[in-house]
Design a protein around this motif. Structure first.
Motif, PDB file in Angstrom:
ATOM      1  N   VAL A 188       4.458  19.451 -13.211  1.00  0.00           N
ATOM      2  CA  VAL A 188       5.197  18.814 -13.040  1.00  0.00           C
ATOM      3  C   VAL A 188       4.968  18.211 -11.106  1.00  0.00           C
ATOM      4  CG1 VAL A 188       7.880  19.101 -12.037  1.00  0.00           C
ATOM      5  CG2 VAL A 188       7.701  20.086 -14.179  1.00  0.00           C
ATOM      6  N   LEU A 189       4.206  18.860 -10.703  1.00  0.00           N
ATOM      7  CA  LEU A 189       4.707  17.908  -9.527  1.00  0.00           C
ATOM      8  C   LEU A 189       3.428  17.062  -9.835  1.00  0.00           C
ATOM      9  CD1 LEU A 189       4.190  21.051  -6.723  1.00  0.00           C
ATOM     10  CD2 LEU A 189       5.575  19.040  -7.158  1.00  0.00           C
ATOM     11  N   LEU A 190       1.919  16.962 -10.562  1.00  0.00           N
ATOM     12  CA  LEU A 190       1.145  16.187 -10.785  1.00  0.00           C
ATOM     13  C   LEU A 190       1.733  15.557 -11.445  1.00  0.00           C
ATOM     14  CD1 LEU A 190      -1.877  18.296 -11.968  1.00  0.00           C
ATOM     15  CD2 LEU A 190      -1.762  16.899 -10.194  1.00  0.00           C
ATOM     16  N   LEU A 191       2.817  15.126 -12.469  1.00  0.00           N
ATOM     17  CA  LEU A 191       3.887  14.475 -12.770  1.00  0.00           C
ATOM     18  C   LEU A 191       3.662  13.515 -11.876  1.00  0.00           C
ATOM     19  CD1 LEU A 191       4.043  12.618 -15.691  1.00  0.00           C
ATOM     20  CD2 LEU A 191       5.933  14.591 -15.926  1.00  0.00           C
ATOM     21  N   THR A 192       4.786  13.869 -10.827  1.00  0.00           N
ATOM     22  CA  THR A 192       5.846  13.377  -9.746  1.00  0.00           C
ATOM     23  C   THR A 192       5.365  12.466  -8.991  1.00  0.00           C
ATOM     24  OG1 THR A 192       7.252  15.076  -9.794  1.00  0.00           O
ATOM     25  CG2 THR A 192       7.302  14.331  -7.983  1.00  0.00           C
ATOM     26  N   LEU A 239       5.457   8.671  -8.101  1.00  0.00           N
ATOM     27  CA  LEU A 239       5.002   7.939  -6.830  1.00  0.00           C
ATOM     28  C   LEU A 239       3.663   6.882  -6.402  1.00  0.00           C
ATOM     29  CD1 LEU A 239       6.118  10.921  -4.916  1.00  0.00           C
ATOM     30  CD2 LEU A 239       7.589   8.974  -5.352  1.00  0.00           C
ATOM     31  N   MET A 240       2.941   7.121  -7.029  1.00  0.00           N
ATOM     32  CA  MET A 240       1.354   6.777  -6.600  1.00  0.00           C
ATOM     33  C   MET A 240       1.312   5.364  -7.218  1.00  0.00           C
ATOM     34  SD  MET A 240      -1.816   9.418  -6.093  1.00  0.00           S
ATOM     35  CE  MET A 240      -1.646  10.832  -5.732  1.00  0.00           C
ATOM     36  N   SER A 241       2.161   5.038  -8.315  1.00  0.00           N
ATOM     37  CA  SER A 241       2.108   4.357  -9.033  1.00  0.00           C
ATOM     38  C   SER A 241       2.561   3.210  -9.484  1.00  0.00           C
ATOM     39  CB  SER A 241       2.668   3.955 -11.144  1.00  0.00           C
ATOM     40  OG  SER A 241       3.351   5.159 -11.053  1.00  0.00           O
ATOM     41  N   VAL A 254       6.363  -2.884   3.924  1.00  0.00           N
ATOM     42  CA  VAL A 254       5.209  -1.879   3.827  1.00  0.00           C
ATOM     43  C   VAL A 254       5.129  -0.565   4.777  1.00  0.00           C
ATOM     44  CG1 VAL A 254       2.701  -1.558   5.468  1.00  0.00           C
ATOM     45  CG2 VAL A 254       3.707  -4.192   4.371  1.00  0.00           C
ATOM     46  N   ILE A 255       6.447  -0.777   5.500  1.00  0.00           N
ATOM     47  CA  ILE A 255       7.131   0.691   5.960  1.00  0.00           C
ATOM     48  C   ILE A 255       6.921   1.492   4.661  1.00  0.00           C
ATOM     49  CG2 ILE A 255       9.011   1.579   7.339  1.00  0.00           C
ATOM     50  CD1 ILE A 255       6.634   0.514   8.632  1.00  0.00           C
ATOM     51  N   ASP A 256       8.073   1.661   4.154  1.00  0.00           N
ATOM     52  CA  ASP A 256       8.798   1.761   2.796  1.00  0.00           C
ATOM     53  C   ASP A 256       7.320   1.585   1.781  1.00  0.00           C
ATOM     54  OD1 ASP A 256      11.468   1.395   3.139  1.00  0.00           O
ATOM     55  OD2 ASP A 256      11.503  -0.616   1.948  1.00  0.00           O
ATOM     56  N   GLY A 257       6.977   1.507   2.044  1.00  0.00           N
ATOM     57  CA  GLY A 257       5.069   1.764   0.943  1.00  0.00           C
ATOM     58  C   GLY A 257       4.469   2.769   1.731  1.00  0.00           C
ATOM     59  N   LEU A 258       4.409   3.432   3.087  1.00  0.00           N
ATOM     60  CA  LEU A 258       3.897   4.265   3.544  1.00  0.00           C
ATOM     61  C   LEU A 258       4.725   5.157   3.482  1.00  0.00           C
ATOM     62  CD1 LEU A 258       3.194   2.406   6.965  1.00  0.00           C
ATOM     63  CD2 LEU A 258       1.617   3.741   5.399  1.00  0.00           C
ATOM     64  N   LYS A 259       6.058   5.548   3.470  1.00  0.00           N
ATOM     65  CA  LYS A 259       7.036   6.575   3.073  1.00  0.00           C
ATOM     66  C   LYS A 259       6.746   6.766   1.719  1.00  0.00           C
ATOM     67  CE  LYS A 259      11.014   5.548   5.465  1.00  0.00           C
ATOM     68  NZ  LYS A 259      12.173   4.623   5.699  1.00  0.00           N
ATOM     69  N   ILE A 260       6.490   6.202   0.706  1.00  0.00           N
ATOM     70  CA  ILE A 260       5.991   6.743  -0.209  1.00  0.00           C
ATOM     71  C   ILE A 260       4.638   7.046  -0.320  1.00  0.00           C
ATOM     72  CG2 ILE A 260       5.931   5.594  -3.081  1.00  0.00           C
ATOM     73  CD1 ILE A 260       7.470   4.284  -2.285  1.00  0.00           C
ATOM     74  N   ASN A 261       4.002   7.244  -0.036  1.00  0.00           N
ATOM     75  CA  ASN A 261       2.422   7.309   0.618  1.00  0.00           C
ATOM     76  C   ASN A 261       2.072   9.185   0.721  1.00  0.00           C
ATOM     77  OD1 ASN A 261      -0.502   7.440   2.244  1.00  0.00           O
ATOM     78  ND2 ASN A 261      -0.881   6.314   0.466  1.00  0.00           N
ATOM     79  N   PHE A 301       5.264  10.691   1.048  1.00  0.00           N
ATOM     80  CA  PHE A 301       5.469  11.610  -0.113  1.00  0.00           C
ATOM     81  C   PHE A 301       4.893  12.627  -1.222  1.00  0.00           C
ATOM     82  CE2 PHE A 301       8.781  12.919  -3.592  1.00  0.00           C
ATOM     83  CZ  PHE A 301       9.793  14.090  -2.920  1.00  0.00           C
ATOM     84  N   SER A 302       4.107  11.395  -2.026  1.00  0.00           N
ATOM     85  CA  SER A 302       2.808  11.067  -2.639  1.00  0.00           C
ATOM     86  C   SER A 302       1.901  11.790  -2.384  1.00  0.00           C
ATOM     87  CB  SER A 302       2.543  10.664  -3.193  1.00  0.00           C
ATOM     88  OG  SER A 302       2.195   9.649  -2.517  1.00  0.00           O
ATOM     89  N   ALA A 303       1.261  12.531  -0.988  1.00  0.00           N
ATOM     90  CA  ALA A 303       0.596  12.993  -0.666  1.00  0.00           C
ATOM     91  C   ALA A 303       0.876  14.588  -0.711  1.00  0.00           C
ATOM     92  CB  ALA A 303       0.267  12.814   0.679  1.00  0.00           C
ATOM     93  N   VAL A 304       2.323  14.735   0.291  1.00  0.00           N
ATOM     94  CA  VAL A 304       2.995  16.426   0.164  1.00  0.00           C
ATOM     95  C   VAL A 304       2.828  16.643  -1.291  1.00  0.00           C
ATOM     96  CG1 VAL A 304       4.293  17.278   0.378  1.00  0.00           C
ATOM     97  CG2 VAL A 304       4.443  15.209   2.046  1.00  0.00           C
TER      98      VAL A 304
END
Length: 285
Positions: free
Chosen positions: A127-131, A135-137, A146-153, A155-158
């Protein structure tokens, strides 16, 4: 451009990890080996090395003495088996096909709780891998800010790091449960020889891809922050030189001068103002 390439590399690794984990989780080839079982008696006209043959001096009469020539290891035959999280299957003697049993029913009662924890951890891992993939897609296709992209980046790393930790724990728990089942499981199941199968290797390959995706994502986030900070320092230095600001001048004043000058030379002042606000936000990080 380089940030887009790093995002694509992280997404590819995470997607491979998801595919490998689902394939391994649904298969029954985590462990493979052989079981040593007694040969059955030959029935009717069946003959061969996989059954015990009778030899009688008198074929008629129920009182005739029958001789069994197989002795020692000749009385046993090795049956191949393979086991996974859900099932354990073994081949049939003198017949085609396999017979399967639930691996949970074979596990000793004292270790079933650990097996269930392993199953739950494997499900959370998927499930976490799918999430993380989603997020990465979204990050790759997200062009608004750019800021929103960094936030998504971030969260996807965590999420990807948590997935990797859960996957590692799940694989280790299953390994422990299987070894305990080999030693304490039912007598009619205990293997004679065994080793880890391709699904087990695929599961750990999935973990390796997951951690590589997490490292790539964190590296992308860190490099992006450092690039913005470096560009901000160069921008402040250039404006201090151009307008002779003292060193203690607040960055907000430099940004205001930059906005005023940039609005006079561009056809899209609103875009320039948004860019400077993003830059000011990053300077706080």
């Amino acid at each position: 451009m380089y940030r887009r390439h790093r995002a694509s590399a992280a997404f590819s690794l995470s997607f491979l990890s998801l595919v490998f984990s689902i394939t391994a989780f649904s298969s029954s080839y985590w462990c493979e080996g052989t079981r040593k079982v007694a040969k059955p008696f030959c029935k009717g006209d069946s003959k061969g090395d996989l059954c015990i043959r009778f030899n009688s001096p008198d074929g008629n009469g129920s009182q005739a003495v029958q001789y069994i020539w197989e002795t020692g290891d000749d009385k046993f035959v090795e049956k191949k088996f393979h086991a996974g999280i859900w099932y354990s299957c073994e081949e049939m003697i003198n017949e085609e096909g396999e017979t399967c049993r639930s691996f949970i029913s074979l596990t000793p009662a004292s270790d079933r709780g650990v097996l269930w924890l392993s199953i739950v951890a494997e499900l959370l891992y998927v499930v976490l891998l799918l999430t993380g993939n989603i997020l990465m897609s979204v990050e790759i296709c997200y062009y608004s800010s750019v800021i929103d992209g960094l936030k998504i980046n971030a969260f996807s790393a965590v999420v990807t790091v948590l997935a990797g930790l859960l996957g590692m724990v799940a694989h280790m728990m299953y390994t422990t449960v299987f070894q305990m089942t080999v030693n304490l499981g039912p007598e009619d199941w205990r293997p004679h020889t065994w080793d880890y199968g391709w699904s087990y290797g695929l599961a750990w390959t999935s973990f390796a891809c997951c951690m590589a995706a997490a490292v790539t994502t964190i590296n992308k986030y860190t490099k992006t922050i450092l690039e913005f900070k470096h560009k901000r320092k160069k921008l402040e230095r250039s404006f201090r030189i151009q307008y002779r600001f003292p060193e203690h001048t607040a960055p907000e004043k430099v940004c205001n001068v930059y906005v005023n000058s940039f609005q006079n030379t561009t056809d899209d002042p609103a875009h320039a103002l948004r860019s400077l606000r993003h830059l000011a936000t990053i300077s706080v990080l």
